[in-house]
Design a protein around this motif. Structure first.
Motif, PDB file in Angstrom:
ATOM      1  N   SER A   7       0.813  -1.205   0.000  1.00 49.17           N
ATOM      2  CA  SER A   7       0.000   0.000   0.000  1.00 49.17           C
ATOM      3  C   SER A   7       0.853   1.264   0.000  1.00 49.17           C
ATOM      4  CB  SER A   7      -0.935  -0.005   1.215  1.00 49.17           C
ATOM      5  OG  SER A   7      -0.189  -0.111   2.409  1.00 49.17           O
ATOM      6  N   VAL A   8       2.097   1.154   0.482  1.00 54.09           N
ATOM      7  CA  VAL A   8       3.041   2.252   0.378  1.00 54.09           C
ATOM      8  C   VAL A   8       4.315   1.707  -0.261  1.00 54.09           C
ATOM      9  CG1 VAL A   8       2.127   3.559   2.339  1.00 54.09           C
ATOM     10  CG2 VAL A   8       3.868   1.835   2.729  1.00 54.09           C
ATOM     11  N   THR A   9       5.226   2.601  -0.612  1.00 57.12           N
ATOM     12  CA  THR A   9       6.373   2.213  -1.426  1.00 57.12           C
ATOM     13  C   THR A   9       7.431   1.453  -0.648  1.00 57.12           C
ATOM     14  OG1 THR A   9       5.987   4.214  -2.730  1.00 57.12           O
ATOM     15  CG2 THR A   9       8.105   3.109  -3.024  1.00 57.12           C
ATOM     16  N   ASP A  10       7.924   0.375  -1.247  1.00 55.77           N
ATOM     17  CA  ASP A  10       9.100  -0.338  -0.769  1.00 55.77           C
ATOM     18  C   ASP A  10       9.006  -0.766   0.698  1.00 55.77           C
ATOM     19  OD1 ASP A  10      10.113   0.066  -3.281  1.00 55.77           O
ATOM     20  OD2 ASP A  10      11.323   1.794  -2.726  1.00 55.77           O
ATOM     21  N   VAL A  11       7.877  -1.303   1.087  1.00 51.76           N
ATOM     22  CA  VAL A  11       7.731  -1.825   2.446  1.00 51.76           C
ATOM     23  C   VAL A  11       8.575  -3.087   2.613  1.00 51.76           C
ATOM     24  CG1 VAL A  11       6.135  -2.738   4.148  1.00 51.76           C
ATOM     25  CG2 VAL A  11       5.401  -0.919   2.623  1.00 51.76           C
ATOM     26  N   GLY A  12       8.487  -3.958   1.621  1.00 55.22           N
ATOM     27  CA  GLY A  12       9.157  -5.246   1.687  1.00 55.22           C
ATOM     28  C   GLY A  12       8.179  -6.375   1.941  1.00 55.22           C
ATOM     29  N   GLN A  13       8.603  -7.579   1.657  1.00 57.97           N
ATOM     30  CA  GLN A  13       7.764  -8.755   1.831  1.00 57.97           C
ATOM     31  C   GLN A  13       8.667  -9.972   1.955  1.00 57.97           C
ATOM     32  OE1 GLN A  13       4.904  -9.670  -1.411  1.00 57.97           O
ATOM     33  NE2 GLN A  13       3.316  -9.374   0.127  1.00 57.97           N
ATOM     34  N   ALA A  94       3.163  -5.713   9.834  1.00 59.05           N
ATOM     35  CA  ALA A  94       1.866  -5.349  10.419  1.00 59.05           C
ATOM     36  C   ALA A  94       1.499  -3.910  10.105  1.00 59.05           C
ATOM     37  CB  ALA A  94       1.901  -5.571  11.935  1.00 59.05           C
ATOM     38  N   THR A  95       2.429  -2.993  10.354  1.00 59.66           N
ATOM     39  CA  THR A  95       2.218  -1.583  10.054  1.00 59.66           C
ATOM     40  C   THR A  95       3.093  -1.236   8.867  1.00 59.66           C
ATOM     41  OG1 THR A  95       1.854  -1.125  12.400  1.00 59.66           O
ATOM     42  CG2 THR A  95       2.250   0.763  10.972  1.00 59.66           C
ATOM     43  N   ARG A  96       2.501  -1.093   7.710  1.00 64.52           N
ATOM     44  CA  ARG A  96       3.271  -0.916   6.478  1.00 64.52           C
ATOM     45  C   ARG A  96       3.789   0.513   6.381  1.00 64.52           C
ATOM     46  NH1 ARG A  96      -1.082  -4.297   5.118  1.00 64.52           N
ATOM     47  NH2 ARG A  96      -0.426  -6.338   4.365  1.00 64.52           N
ATOM     48  N   THR A  97       5.066   0.680   6.731  1.00 66.09           N
ATOM     49  CA  THR A  97       5.698   1.983   6.631  1.00 66.09           C
ATOM     50  C   THR A  97       6.702   1.962   5.494  1.00 66.09           C
ATOM     51  OG1 THR A  97       7.356   1.333   8.279  1.00 66.09           O
ATOM     52  CG2 THR A  97       5.416   2.502   9.073  1.00 66.09           C
ATOM     53  N   GLN A  98       6.825   3.087   4.818  1.00 70.26           N
ATOM     54  CA  GLN A  98       7.643   3.173   3.609  1.00 70.26           C
ATOM     55  C   GLN A  98       9.112   2.854   3.880  1.00 70.26           C
ATOM     56  OE1 GLN A  98       6.869   6.719   1.461  1.00 70.26           O
ATOM     57  NE2 GLN A  98       8.539   6.466  -0.007  1.00 70.26           N
ATOM     58  N   ASN A  99       9.727   2.120   2.923  1.00 70.04           N
ATOM     59  CA  ASN A  99      11.160   1.796   2.974  1.00 70.04           C
ATOM     60  C   ASN A  99      11.556   1.074   4.263  1.00 70.04           C
ATOM     61  OD1 ASN A  99      11.625   3.083   0.453  1.00 70.04           O
ATOM     62  ND2 ASN A  99      11.709   5.075   1.480  1.00 70.04           N
TER      63      ASN A  99
END
Length: 361
Positions: A7-13, A94-99
């Motif tokens: 949902s935001v950029t480059d969170v990772g997975q 859990a909390t999708r924060t950028q980069n």
């Protein structure tokens, strides 16, 4: 994959792959041909009752293994390792924060019952402070799993791998698939429908090894998604016990052999060294107050220990709690202590690639 997007950029997975093994039960001495669901890749391995048998004891034609009757008895368990790596699930922060660089570091316990994923630039607690998230293989750890979707519509022909047995859906309802599981005569396993949702569990949980109880993985198709079975639920997120901007908590980590302790490195964190006066005879506030010498961006390493709940279960799980900070009295600013950690057989190794020896200072 720490550059993944959501949902935001480059969170990772993070991605979980499982090496496919298919299990069969020798039900008749006249039927010793076993055909695998997935194509066998490269050199197969055939086991009877967990013991690999010599290639002279069986023949292979395509995906069909025919075992000599003198190598197997009625009731024996046959396993064929097909050497397919199958995507079992994806893990998210859990909390999708950028980069956040979620997925920068990953570890799994020895029985694959739990997975730990580092996100050293997660800013949930503090900017670029970092975090480590714990996921569990619910069925493997607790011996039970439940679907979250009521009255799902299934696709006939799709299958679910339960304790390495492929169970194929013959109908399109959850009630029909429950019958498929129960009619498959899987040892110590039963399925039921509760409020329109599937429930798969062990008949006798005590008969299965601890943290290695029940395997449930995707088979053919996405029936596990249709049923709402979450294979690797998120259980806990751990943060730096001494929050510091840019610390990269979760840059490195390792877990103990028994999966009850985890060591986490933060190579841009701060080591807090205890200051002593004279010969440590001077005490402040009767010893209640200690003075710390903070080594800025020296790096830091922390341990977390697992505390089980009174009745450890999926709905009432134990938690990892902060144990201690592992200090090196010779550490200095910018030494990147904790860039790498390795914890095995009660031995802990910690890397500090920018450490300067006394001769170099």
């Amino acid at each position: 994959a720490n550059d993944g997007s959501d949902s935001v950029t480059d969170v990772g997975q993070a991605y979980v792959f499982d090496r496919d093994t298919e299990r069969f039960l020798a039900k008749s001495e006249a039927e010793l041909e076993f055909e695998t669901t997935k194509d066998i890749q490269s050199a197969e391995v055939v086991l009877v009752n967990d013991e690999a048998i010599d290639k002279s004891s069986y023949t292979r034609a395509g995906n069909t293994i025919t075992i000599d009757d003198d190598a197997v008895d009625l009731g024996d368990i046959i396993e064929v390792e097909t050497n397919n790596f199958v995507l079992a699930g994806t893990l998210d922060l859990a909390t999708r924060t950028q980069n956040s660089e979620f997925g920068y570091s990953v570890r799994a316990c020895t029985t694959n019952c739990s997975i730990y994923v580092g996100a050293p630039l997660d800013s949930t607690q503090i900017d670029d402070g970092g975090s480590v998230t714990r996921f569990v293989n619910r069925s493997r750890l607790y011996g039970i799993t439940e679907g979250t979707i009521a009255n799902p519509v299934l696709t006939a022909g799709n299958s679910l791998r339960i304790n390495n047995y492929y169970v194929t859906a013959t109908g399109t309802t959850v009630e029909s698939f429950v019958k498929d599981i129960n009619y498959a005569d899987l040892p110590n396993i039963k399925a039921s429908v509760v409020s329109g949702k599937i429930k798969i569990e062990l008949i006798n949980p005590n008969a299965a090894p601890i943290a290695n109880k029940l395997f449930i993985y995707p088979g053919e198709g996405i029936i596990h998604e249709d049923l709402g079975i979450e294979l690797f639920p998120r259980m806990q997120t751990m943060y730096n016990p001494f929050p510091l901007r840019g610390a990269r908590f979760g840059h490195s980590m390792d877990i103990s052999n028994d999966a009850r302790s985890i060591v986490i490195g933060a190579p841009r964190g701060a080591t807090n060294l205890e200051v002593t006066f004279d010969e440590n005879t001077t005490k402040l506030d009767s010893g209640a107050t200690t003075i710390k010498d903070t080594q800025t961006q020296s790096g830091a390493v922390y341990t977390y220990d697992y505390l089980p709940s009174s009745l450890d279960s999926y709905k009432n799980p134990g938690r990892f709690v902060y144990g201690q900070q592992i200090n090196d009295t010779l550490v200095h600013p910018l030494s990147e202590y904790g860039t790498s950690v390795d914890y095995a057989n009660a031995r802990l190794l910690i890397g500090a690639p920018q450490h300067i020896t006394s001769d170099e200072r």
